[in-house]
Motif scaffolding. Structure first.
Motif, PDB file in Angstrom:
ATOM      1  N   ARG A  11    -119.249  71.755  28.880  1.00 53.51           N
ATOM      2  CA  ARG A  11    -119.078  70.822  27.989  1.00 53.51           C
ATOM      3  C   ARG A  11    -117.584  70.754  27.914  1.00 53.51           C
ATOM      4  O   ARG A  11    -116.914  71.731  28.204  1.00 53.51           O
ATOM      5  N   PRO A  12    -117.176  69.615  27.261  1.00 51.81           N
ATOM      6  CA  PRO A  12    -115.656  69.602  27.133  1.00 51.81           C
ATOM      7  C   PRO A  12    -115.142  70.447  26.150  1.00 51.81           C
ATOM      8  O   PRO A  12    -115.996  70.898  25.003  1.00 51.81           O
ATOM      9  N   PRO A  13    -114.095  70.895  25.897  1.00 45.84           N
ATOM     10  CA  PRO A  13    -113.376  71.534  24.688  1.00 45.84           C
ATOM     11  C   PRO A  13    -113.818  70.920  23.663  1.00 45.84           C
ATOM     12  O   PRO A  13    -113.520  69.671  23.529  1.00 45.84           O
TER      13      PRO A  13
ATOM     14  N   ASP B 235    -122.425  88.309  26.139  1.00 50.33           N
ATOM     15  CA  ASP B 235    -122.577  87.423  27.092  1.00 50.33           C
ATOM     16  C   ASP B 235    -122.544  86.112  26.676  1.00 50.33           C
ATOM     17  O   ASP B 235    -122.586  84.911  27.499  1.00 50.33           O
ATOM     18  N   ARG B 236    -123.167  85.521  25.470  1.00 52.33           N
ATOM     19  CA  ARG B 236    -123.047  84.194  25.079  1.00 52.33           C
ATOM     20  C   ARG B 236    -121.767  83.486  25.283  1.00 52.33           C
ATOM     21  O   ARG B 236    -121.588  82.349  25.136  1.00 52.33           O
ATOM     22  N   VAL B 237    -120.655  84.097  24.983  1.00 59.09           N
ATOM     23  CA  VAL B 237    -119.382  83.470  24.952  1.00 59.09           C
ATOM     24  C   VAL B 237    -118.581  83.848  26.173  1.00 59.09           C
ATOM     25  O   VAL B 237    -117.653  83.086  26.311  1.00 59.09           O
ATOM     26  N   LYS B 238    -119.074  84.591  27.092  1.00 52.66           N
ATOM     27  CA  LYS B 238    -118.118  84.791  28.319  1.00 52.66           C
ATOM     28  C   LYS B 238    -117.895  83.638  28.909  1.00 52.66           C
ATOM     29  O   LYS B 238    -116.734  83.516  29.587  1.00 52.66           O
ATOM     30  N   ARG B 239    -118.737  82.873  29.067  1.00 51.64           N
ATOM     31  CA  ARG B 239    -118.748  81.625  30.001  1.00 51.64           C
ATOM     32  C   ARG B 239    -117.829  80.516  29.366  1.00 51.64           C
ATOM     33  O   ARG B 239    -117.411  79.780  29.850  1.00 51.64           O
ATOM     34  N   ARG B 240    -117.683  80.794  28.085  1.00 43.51           N
ATOM     35  CA  ARG B 240    -116.899  79.723  27.299  1.00 43.51           C
ATOM     36  C   ARG B 240    -115.390  80.204  27.108  1.00 43.51           C
ATOM     37  O   ARG B 240    -114.789  79.343  26.325  1.00 43.51           O
ATOM     38  N   ILE B 241    -115.096  81.186  27.479  1.00 49.92           N
ATOM     39  CA  ILE B 241    -113.693  81.786  27.489  1.00 49.92           C
ATOM     40  C   ILE B 241    -112.958  82.014  28.923  1.00 49.92           C
ATOM     41  O   ILE B 241    -113.684  82.222  29.641  1.00 49.92           O
ATOM     42  N   GLY B 242    -111.714  82.122  28.749  1.00 47.15           N
ATOM     43  CA  GLY B 242    -110.974  82.432  29.777  1.00 47.15           C
ATOM     44  C   GLY B 242    -109.939  83.496  29.677  1.00 47.15           C
ATOM     45  O   GLY B 242    -109.618  83.692  28.357  1.00 47.15           O
ATOM     46  N   TYR B 243    -109.385  84.279  30.774  1.00 43.35           N
ATOM     47  CA  TYR B 243    -108.562  85.463  30.353  1.00 43.35           C
ATOM     48  C   TYR B 243    -107.493  85.511  31.539  1.00 43.35           C
ATOM     49  O   TYR B 243    -108.065  85.542  32.670  1.00 43.35           O
TER      50      TYR B 243
ATOM     51  N   SER C 225    -113.463  75.469  32.705  1.00 47.91           N
ATOM     52  CA  SER C 225    -112.923  74.653  31.481  1.00 47.91           C
ATOM     53  C   SER C 225    -113.217  75.483  30.226  1.00 47.91           C
ATOM     54  O   SER C 225    -114.063  74.818  29.459  1.00 47.91           O
ATOM     55  N   PRO C 226    -112.737  76.697  30.047  1.00 45.86           N
ATOM     56  CA  PRO C 226    -112.990  77.412  28.942  1.00 45.86           C
ATOM     57  C   PRO C 226    -112.500  76.480  27.504  1.00 45.86           C
ATOM     58  O   PRO C 226    -111.527  75.796  27.626  1.00 45.86           O
ATOM     59  N   GLU C 227    -113.097  76.834  26.439  1.00 46.19           N
ATOM     60  CA  GLU C 227    -112.402  76.372  25.177  1.00 46.19           C
ATOM     61  C   GLU C 227    -111.622  76.986  24.632  1.00 46.19           C
ATOM     62  O   GLU C 227    -110.995  76.740  23.925  1.00 46.19           O
ATOM     63  N   LEU C 228    -111.597  78.174  25.180  1.00 43.03           N
ATOM     64  CA  LEU C 228    -110.577  79.257  24.306  1.00 43.03           C
ATOM     65  C   LEU C 228    -109.988  80.245  25.504  1.00 43.03           C
ATOM     66  O   LEU C 228    -110.985  80.828  26.336  1.00 43.03           O
ATOM     67  N   LEU C 229    -108.802  80.139  25.470  1.00 44.33           N
ATOM     68  CA  LEU C 229    -107.981  81.253  26.843  1.00 44.33           C
ATOM     69  C   LEU C 229    -107.247  82.138  26.212  1.00 44.33           C
ATOM     70  O   LEU C 229    -106.369  81.906  25.246  1.00 44.33           O
ATOM     71  N   PHE C 230    -107.466  83.132  26.675  1.00 48.40           N
ATOM     72  CA  PHE C 230    -106.623  84.702  26.166  1.00 48.40           C
ATOM     73  C   PHE C 230    -105.714  84.794  27.127  1.00 48.40           C
ATOM     74  O   PHE C 230    -106.043  84.905  28.427  1.00 48.40           O
ATOM     75  N   LEU C 231    -104.413  84.824  26.802  1.00 48.13           N
ATOM     76  CA  LEU C 231    -103.262  85.119  27.634  1.00 48.13           C
ATOM     77  C   LEU C 231    -102.382  86.222  27.468  1.00 48.13           C
ATOM     78  O   LEU C 231    -101.790  86.487  26.295  1.00 48.13           O
TER      79      LEU C 231
END
Lengths: 331, 326
Positions: free
Chosen positions: B10-12, B90-98, B170-176
């Motif tokens: 899905r798109p952000p 696990d429900r969120v892991k594919r929607r976020i990036g790190y 294409s994560p919706e949320l990215l942790f840097l």
């Protein structure tokens, strides 16, 4: 920060470091390419340059841990190749790699490195306490080194490097990952060492740290492209620097970047730094361009050149051809 | 928030009315008798660049590890993209990036192989990978370098590749977590341009950094110290609400001698090197004016002191906050 206890510092005047035609290759890659360097005793000498410029390789050769492919280098008059035993007791080298014992505590690592560097027992404890306090590590003396955060590991390495009061410090990006409070403490310690006559060679990606050095050299492609005092280096950038403030700094940057006479524009925090090399008075020109583009709350004022601008200018490929020959500044 | 299956791309989302990207209440983590994170409350709105600042060892990375579902909190709740990340990591892991300062790239693999590897981790369908790969290569300016070994890339290129790998799904949320640590100024600037590009496409960015000029680029900031949030707000709110001091900037050729003099002056709370000049920190209600300090420095025999009052930077606020909470 209390003054650091002193041992006799080497006489001023002589060069702490002298390198001629220093070269190091790794396979086909030339990391350091026939480099000449003079670091006066007592200098705080900053090494700047893009990633991969050769800074770490240079420092490792001076620290005697990497042999040059060609050329020579001396530290306090002793060859880093043939007289390593005369060089190593006088230097403190901090690499980019974490080189502490992970399963020893902070205090135990300090003790260990002090012992192998021959620091007397009576002196060890006071000095360790001073250094750990100065770096905000005193609460963590019993923690194993492997459980320190990234920045605390850096601080511990620096503290161990300083235990034997080296005459020359070789620091390879010592404050990378270190928080602003500790970075200030760290530079206070360097200022104390400088006041005490010690010599510091420090590679850094922080341009505010470069400003604090007595001398800097800009490396690129394994060679020194510019060197001198910060003021001398700044004087080499043609044009005038202005600071633009606006409600939307990014929009302002996009506008001024297209104005004739602007060499470069970049965001520094929430202000835009603009390098102007055109004719006439830049302030009204920029202000009217911004007003015409609908940018609100615009302010334009001239500022003194900063190292960030100098770095961007020197690292820009289009300016490299213009001054390919390193200029030797009087020091 | 509807509960959609994890594997549907899905798109952000840009919906301003949606639940915050991150919402924390009383989040706590202890290691033995050490409390790393001590009951923090935090809301991160969607689509923003959120700066998470604090001294080394104050709990930043521990917090991120709880938010990404890799570390279980001792107490409190953490909702990430509307999902209870403690119960359903696990429900969120594919929607976020790190992405961290230690880029998780395989040095002996090519650029393309690294991207393929991460696409595989997220089970990206082939056609979606093709499109994302195209975008990532263009974004990171790596077109034409697909077959180069990662170890042969400079740090700046590797950093952009690491960002590409962290966003391949294409994560919706990215942790840097300190993504620009040790990176040269020009490469840092280019990297931040990429972060702005991601934010403009609706991605929420949660960034830690020790570069205070980068902190000023964020929409909102939170300061964590000893596991507690001690300030949060926009950079200008932080500057106006959490600074009870004034800063006097002193240009002098005698930096080494003036610094100890300032440190000994009773009405100066702190003095430090700031670039090539010195900063003296005085109380907001201190009568010490730039002219008065100039006079005192001249009387003390220092040549050509030039004193002006300057606005506090985020770095000044940072140091001030830490000193007050020590």
């Amino acid at each position: 920060m209390p003054a650091l206890p002193t041992t006799p510092a080497p006489p001023p005047g002589a060069d702490a470091i002298r390198a001629r035609g220093l070269r190091r290759t790794f396979g086909d890659t030339v990391a350091v390419d026939g480099l000449d360097l003079d670091v006066p005793t007592g200098a705080v000498f900053g090494l700047l340059g893009p990633d991969g410029a050769g800074k770490s390789t240079l420092i490792r050769m001076l620290a005697t841990v990497l042999a040059p492919t060609a050329g020579e280098a001396t530290v306090f008059g002793h060859s880093v190749v043939t007289e390593r035993d005369a060089v190593t007791p006088r230097i403190g080298y901090m690499s980019q790699r974490f080189s502490m014992y992970p399963d020893l505590s902070v205090a135990e690592n300090m003790e260990f490195f002090a012992t192998i560097r021959g620091v007397g027992r009576a002196d060890r404890r006071t000095r360790a306490r001073q250094l750990l306090e100065g770096m905000g590590l005193d609460e963590f003396t019993t923690r194993q080194a492997q459980f320190l955060s990234g920045g605390m590991k850096q601080k511990l390495m620096l503290a161990t490097t300083l235990m034997h009061r080296p005459d020359l410090l070789l620091l390879d990006e010592p404050t990378t990952g270190v928080d602003p409070v500790s970075r200030r403490e760290f530079w206070r310690i360097l200022a104390g060492l400088h006041a005490d006559g010690r010599t510091v060679l420090v590679a850094t990606p922080y341009m505010d740290e470069a400003e604090r050095c007595t001398h800097i050299a800009f490396l690129d492609g394994g060679r020194i492209r510019q060197h001198g005092t910060p003021d001398e280096i700044k004087a080499k950038v043609p044009g005038r620097l202005l600071e633009v403030t606006a409600a939307d700094p990014r929009a302002a940057m996009a506008v001024v970047d297209g104005v004739a006479g602007v060499t470069s524009a970049h965001l520094l925090g929430d202000v835009v730094r603009v390098l102007w090399d055109g004719a006439g008075d830049p302030a009204p020109t920029l202000a009217s361009a911004l007003a015409a583009a609908g940018v609100r709350d615009v302010g334009v004022r001239p500022v003194a050149p900063d190292m960030e601008t100098v770095f961007a200018y020197l690292a820009d490929p289009s300016t490299r051809a213009a001054d390919a020959e390193p200029e030797v500044a009087a020091s | 928030m509807t509960d959609r299956p994890d594997d549907v791309p899905r798109p952000p989302e840009k919906d301003a009315g949606a639940e915050p990207a991150i919402s924390l209440r009383g989040l706590t983590k202890t290691f033995g008798d050490f409390t790393a994170v001590d009951g923090i409350d935090l809301d991160v709105p969607r689509g923003q660049i959120f700066g998470f600042l604090g001294p080394n060892g104050s709990g930043k990375t521990t917090t991120i590890r709880m938010l990404t579902g890799t570390l279980r909190p001792r107490a409190g709740t953490a909702r990430v993209l509307g999902v209870d990340v403690v119960r359903h990591p696990d429900r969120v892991k594919r929607r976020i990036g790190y992405m961290s300062q230690k880029f998780a790239l395989f040095e002996d693999m090519t650029v393309d192989e690294n991207l393929r590897f991460y696409a595989g981790v997220y089970d990206l369908p082939a056609e979606r990978f093709a499109a994302q790969r195209e975008y990532v290569l263009r974004m990171a300016d790596l077109v034409g370098r697909e077959d180069e070994l990662t170890r042969n890339l400079s740090v700046g290129w590797r950093q952009r590749l690491a960002l590409g790998a962290a966003t391949i799904h294409s994560p919706e949320l990215l942790f840097l977590d300190e993504p620009t640590s040790g990176v040269d100024p020009v490469a840092r600037r280019q990297f931040w341009d990429l972060l702005y590009d991601l934010a403009s496409r609706g991605v929420t960015l949660f960034v830690t950094t020790h570069y205070m000029d980068e902190a000023a680029h964020c929409n909102r900031l939170a300061f964590i110290y000893r596991g507690r949030i001690i300030a949060d707000g926009s950079p200008s709110e932080i500057r106006s609400e959490h600074m009870d001091q004034r800063i006097l900037d002193i240009s002098t050729p005698d930096v080494d001698a003036v610094l100890p003099w300032l440190e000994a002056a009773d009405d100066v709370q702190e003095a430090y090197l700031s670039g090539a000049s010195l900063h003296a920190v005085v109380a907001a209600d201190s009568p010490l004016t730039p002219a008065a300090l100039t006079g005192r420095l001249a009387a003390a025999g220092f040549a050509r002191p030039d004193v002006v009052e300057v606005p506090a930077t985020i770095e000044d606020v940072f140091v001030n906050l830490v000193a007050r909470h020590r």
